[in-house]
Design a protein around this motif. Structure first.
Motif, PDB file in Angstrom:
ATOM      1  N   PRO A  15       0.832  -1.210   0.000  1.00 56.88           N
ATOM      2  CA  PRO A  15       0.000   0.000   0.000  1.00 56.88           C
ATOM      3  C   PRO A  15       0.865   1.257   0.000  1.00 56.88           C
ATOM      4  O   PRO A  15       2.033   1.207   0.381  1.00 56.88           O
ATOM      5  CB  PRO A  15      -0.775  -0.111   1.318  1.00 56.88           C
ATOM      6  CG  PRO A  15       0.076  -0.958   2.190  1.00 56.88           C
ATOM      7  CD  PRO A  15       0.873  -1.869   1.297  1.00 56.88           C
ATOM      8  N   ALA A  16       0.273   2.379  -0.441  1.00 61.78           N
ATOM      9  CA  ALA A  16       1.004   3.656  -0.378  1.00 61.78           C
ATOM     10  C   ALA A  16       0.953   4.121   1.068  1.00 61.78           C
ATOM     11  O   ALA A  16      -0.122   4.364   1.604  1.00 61.78           O
ATOM     12  CB  ALA A  16       0.343   4.670  -1.285  1.00 61.78           C
ATOM     13  N   LEU A  17       2.105   4.207   1.715  1.00 56.19           N
ATOM     14  CA  LEU A  17       2.132   4.633   3.117  1.00 56.19           C
ATOM     15  C   LEU A  17       2.620   6.070   3.159  1.00 56.19           C
ATOM     16  O   LEU A  17       3.526   6.435   2.411  1.00 56.19           O
ATOM     17  CB  LEU A  17       3.110   3.765   3.915  1.00 56.19           C
ATOM     18  CG  LEU A  17       2.870   2.253   3.906  1.00 56.19           C
ATOM     19  CD1 LEU A  17       4.016   1.549   4.631  1.00 56.19           C
ATOM     20  CD2 LEU A  17       1.537   1.925   4.569  1.00 56.19           C
ATOM     21  N   ASP A  18       2.012   6.877   4.024  1.00 60.04           N
ATOM     22  CA  ASP A  18       2.556   8.222   4.202  1.00 60.04           C
ATOM     23  C   ASP A  18       3.542   8.183   5.349  1.00 60.04           C
ATOM     24  O   ASP A  18       3.194   8.435   6.502  1.00 60.04           O
ATOM     25  CB  ASP A  18       1.422   9.230   4.440  1.00 60.04           C
ATOM     26  CG  ASP A  18       1.033   9.935   3.153  1.00 60.04           C
ATOM     27  OD1 ASP A  18       1.947  10.199   2.322  1.00 60.04           O
ATOM     28  OD2 ASP A  18      -0.157  10.203   2.955  1.00 60.04           O
ATOM     29  N   LEU A  19       4.768   7.816   5.031  1.00 58.03           N
ATOM     30  CA  LEU A  19       5.772   7.647   6.073  1.00 58.03           C
ATOM     31  C   LEU A  19       6.342   8.998   6.479  1.00 58.03           C
ATOM     32  O   LEU A  19       6.498   9.891   5.646  1.00 58.03           O
ATOM     33  CB  LEU A  19       6.890   6.746   5.553  1.00 58.03           C
ATOM     34  CG  LEU A  19       6.434   5.328   5.206  1.00 58.03           C
ATOM     35  CD1 LEU A  19       7.471   4.631   4.335  1.00 58.03           C
ATOM     36  CD2 LEU A  19       6.168   4.526   6.467  1.00 58.03           C
ATOM     37  N   THR A  20       6.647   9.124   7.747  1.00 52.90           N
ATOM     38  CA  THR A  20       7.261  10.367   8.210  1.00 52.90           C
ATOM     39  C   THR A  20       8.668  10.051   8.708  1.00 52.90           C
ATOM     40  O   THR A  20       9.020   8.893   8.900  1.00 52.90           O
ATOM     41  CB  THR A  20       6.436  10.991   9.359  1.00 52.90           C
ATOM     42  OG1 THR A  20       6.353  10.026  10.401  1.00 52.90           O
ATOM     43  CG2 THR A  20       5.042  11.381   8.898  1.00 52.90           C
ATOM     44  N   GLY A  21       9.447  11.098   8.922  1.00 52.76           N
ATOM     45  CA  GLY A  21      10.813  10.900   9.380  1.00 52.76           C
ATOM     46  C   GLY A  21      11.607  10.102   8.353  1.00 52.76           C
ATOM     47  O   GLY A  21      11.267  10.085   7.172  1.00 52.76           O
ATOM     48  N   VAL A  22      12.649   9.442   8.821  1.00 53.31           N
ATOM     49  CA  VAL A  22      13.476   8.673   7.889  1.00 53.31           C
ATOM     50  C   VAL A  22      13.327   7.180   8.151  1.00 53.31           C
ATOM     51  O   VAL A  22      14.222   6.392   7.860  1.00 53.31           O
ATOM     52  CB  VAL A  22      14.962   9.105   7.965  1.00 53.31           C
ATOM     53  CG1 VAL A  22      15.153  10.493   7.393  1.00 53.31           C
ATOM     54  CG2 VAL A  22      15.476   9.060   9.410  1.00 53.31           C
ATOM     55  N   ASP A  23      12.149   6.807   8.706  1.00 55.91           N
ATOM     56  CA  ASP A  23      11.908   5.386   8.990  1.00 55.91           C
ATOM     57  C   ASP A  23      11.922   4.585   7.697  1.00 55.91           C
ATOM     58  O   ASP A  23      11.355   5.013   6.689  1.00 55.91           O
ATOM     59  CB  ASP A  23      10.537   5.203   9.655  1.00 55.91           C
ATOM     60  CG  ASP A  23      10.503   5.838  11.025  1.00 55.91           C
ATOM     61  OD1 ASP A  23      11.606   6.164  11.531  1.00 55.91           O
ATOM     62  OD2 ASP A  23       9.406   6.027  11.566  1.00 55.91           O
ATOM     63  N   PHE A  24      12.521   3.420   7.771  1.00 59.37           N
ATOM     64  CA  PHE A  24      12.553   2.521   6.622  1.00 59.37           C
ATOM     65  C   PHE A  24      11.158   1.922   6.451  1.00 59.37           C
ATOM     66  O   PHE A  24      10.508   1.555   7.431  1.00 59.37           O
ATOM     67  CB  PHE A  24      13.589   1.422   6.861  1.00 59.37           C
ATOM     68  CG  PHE A  24      14.002   0.717   5.611  1.00 59.37           C
ATOM     69  CD1 PHE A  24      14.875   1.310   4.721  1.00 59.37           C
ATOM     70  CD2 PHE A  24      13.513  -0.551   5.322  1.00 59.37           C
ATOM     71  CE1 PHE A  24      15.267   0.657   3.551  1.00 59.37           C
ATOM     72  CE2 PHE A  24      13.886  -1.210   4.163  1.00 59.37           C
ATOM     73  CZ  PHE A  24      14.769  -0.599   3.274  1.00 59.37           C
ATOM     74  N   ASP A  25      10.681   1.837   5.216  1.00 57.76           N
ATOM     75  CA  ASP A  25       9.332   1.343   4.928  1.00 57.76           C
ATOM     76  C   ASP A  25       9.142  -0.068   5.515  1.00 57.76           C
ATOM     77  O   ASP A  25       9.856  -1.000   5.138  1.00 57.76           O
ATOM     78  CB  ASP A  25       9.166   1.322   3.404  1.00 57.76           C
ATOM     79  CG  ASP A  25       7.752   0.967   2.982  1.00 57.76           C
ATOM     80  OD1 ASP A  25       7.122   0.147   3.661  1.00 57.76           O
ATOM     81  OD2 ASP A  25       7.305   1.504   1.951  1.00 57.76           O
ATOM     82  N   PRO A  26       8.172  -0.245   6.445  1.00 60.33           N
ATOM     83  CA  PRO A  26       8.006  -1.558   7.087  1.00 60.33           C
ATOM     84  C   PRO A  26       7.595  -2.651   6.093  1.00 60.33           C
ATOM     85  O   PRO A  26       7.918  -3.830   6.305  1.00 60.33           O
ATOM     86  CB  PRO A  26       6.902  -1.321   8.124  1.00 60.33           C
ATOM     87  CG  PRO A  26       6.235  -0.047   7.729  1.00 60.33           C
ATOM     88  CD  PRO A  26       7.230   0.763   6.962  1.00 60.33           C
TER      89      PRO A  26
END
Ligand code: HEM
Length: 402
Positions: A15-26
């Motif tokens: 899915p398209a995740l709206d990730l914040t910070g520099v977290d690696f995509d889970p």
């Protein structure tokens, strides 16, 4: 061809995740854990595509002519972007040998000499932006004051775009890159940019300048490339120029939220060249994956058959966390010895602007750390706003004080 020994893995929805910070995509982490070759379905387009995540496989796929970019045109490959408007002669969608011919037309602008030619002016521009920010006093938004305007100025200078047109080019770039304004707005912006460059390049036929539009004009004049190819080359370079804003935004976010790293780089400038590469390796530059490739014949990879016509993606982000190449890959280590990261890609489609981006980032980090040694966030870490629905990740604003 090596032997097929393994069944195709299941198709995983990404899915398209709206990730914040520099977290690696889970989701990407999970895919990497599941195995070296996956099948993915992204939010837009049709069907599924292969995904490779290991360093060696990513290098193989991106450097093997059996995986074609040109074949992607006209296909509705599963993808992150809601709309997909490839430009047929743009260098991202052309295969060898035409691809080499196109890149040759602009190559001298991107050599060490071509980039160094820009350094003194770029430094002056940057100093001017920092002077103004310091004069106005804290707090300030680093994106608005430096990280957005600086790469625009540099790329326009490299392209030979007059200063008066910079704002227009920036507006078109944002409309093309953004999904939130809808496909129509993006398409119109793309057409406007094409028409703009067509005119500029036509005026520079037979030109002798070192900027990209002069090089393109000269190449058209010599008959090395067509007018349409020249126009289609200019667009992606202009647009690519703004990638520096988001990438450096992430870099500074890392430094500003980890004061120990900031202090080390400020106090030990000799660490900076290695640190920049380590940050490039570590930063999750984009969401999901970029452009796919299509297998032009059956290929067996790690025992799995990729059939002719199948779409395939690589993840440069995942490759940059491959523990076989980067021990303890989730740790930022400014003193990693060799750092053969793939932040700028690999193979023939390796980023044209890699050296330019690296030079801009060096100037930005040096100038900010040396001139504003007490630089810090003026809001808490969780209050930094991040771009939503974006292909390339980055902070929307970086509120700072000093
Ligand atoms: C830190 C900033 C940047 C990053 C992380 C980055 C990353 C990348 C990556 C990973 C690719 C290869 C994708 C593939 O396999 O197709 C690429 C290609 C490209 N980049 Fe960059 N880039 C950056 C800055 C720039 C700049 C400053 C420019 C323009 C001067 C630029 C222009 C391009 C173009 C035109 C391509 C397509 C090359 C081709 O297909 O032959 N990029 N970039």
């Amino acid at each position: 061809m090596s032997e097929e020994t393994t069944a195709a893995p299941p198709v995983r929805h990404w899915p398209a995740l709206d990730l914040t910070g520099v977290d690696f995509d889970p989701v990407l982490s999970e895919l990497m854990r599941e195995g070296p070759i996956n099948r993915i379905q992204l939010p837009n387009g049709e069907g599924w595509a292969w995904l490779v995540t290991r360093y060696e496989d990513v290098r193989l796929v991106t450097n093997d002519p059996r995986f074609s970019r040109a074949e992607v045109i006209g296909r509705e490959v599963t993808r992150l972007a809601p709309h997909f408007i490839p430009q047929a002669s743009a260098m991202n969608f052309v295969d060898k040998p035409d691809h080499s011919r196109l890149r040759r037309a602009v190559n001298t602008a991107f050599t060490t000499r071509g980039i160094e030619r820009l350094r003194a002016n770029a430094q002056k521009t940057l100093e001017g932006m920092v002077d103004e920010m310091l004069r106005d006093g804290p707090p300030a938004d680093l994106i608005d004051r430096v990280l957005a305007p600086f790469p625009i100025t540099v790329i326009c200078e490299l392209m030979g775009v007059p200063a008066t047109d910079r704002h227009t080019l920036h507006t078109w770039t944002q409309a093309i890159l953004s999904s939130s304004q809808g496909a129509k707005v993006s398409e119109q912006a793309k057409r406007d940019m094409e028409a703009y460059f067509a005119k500029l390049i036509a005026e520079r036929r037979g030109a002798t300048g070192e900027d990209v539009t002069s090089l393109l004009g000269a190449a058209v004049g010599r008959g090395d490339i067509t007018e349409e190819e020249a126009m289609a080359l200019a667009g992606p370079i202009q647009i690519g120029g703004e990638a520096v804003t988001n990438n450096t935004g992430q870099m500074l976010y890392v430094l500003l939220t980890r004061p120990a790293l900031f202090d080390r780089l400020r106090d030990e400038p000799e660490l900076r060249p290695g640190a920049l590469d380590e940050l490039l390796r570590y930063i999750p530059h984009r969401n999901a994956v970029g452009l796919s490739r299509i297998a032009t014949e059956d290929v067996v990879l790690r025992g799995v058959r990729i059939s002719k016509g199948d779409p395939i993606y690589v993840s440069y982000l995942a490759a940059n966390r491959d523990p076989d190449v980067f021990p303890d890959p989730d740790r930022i280590d400014f003193e990693r010895g060799t750092n053969p990261h793939l932040a700028f890609g690999h193979g023939p489609h390796y980023c044209v602007g890699g050296m330019l981006a690296r030079m801009e980032q060096e100037l930005i980090v040096n100038t900010l750390l040396d001139r504003i040694p007490t630089l810090r966030l003026s809001v808490s870490e969780d209050e930094v706003p991040w771009r939503r629905g974006a292909l390339i990740r980055g902070p929307e604003a970086l509120p700072v004080t000093w």
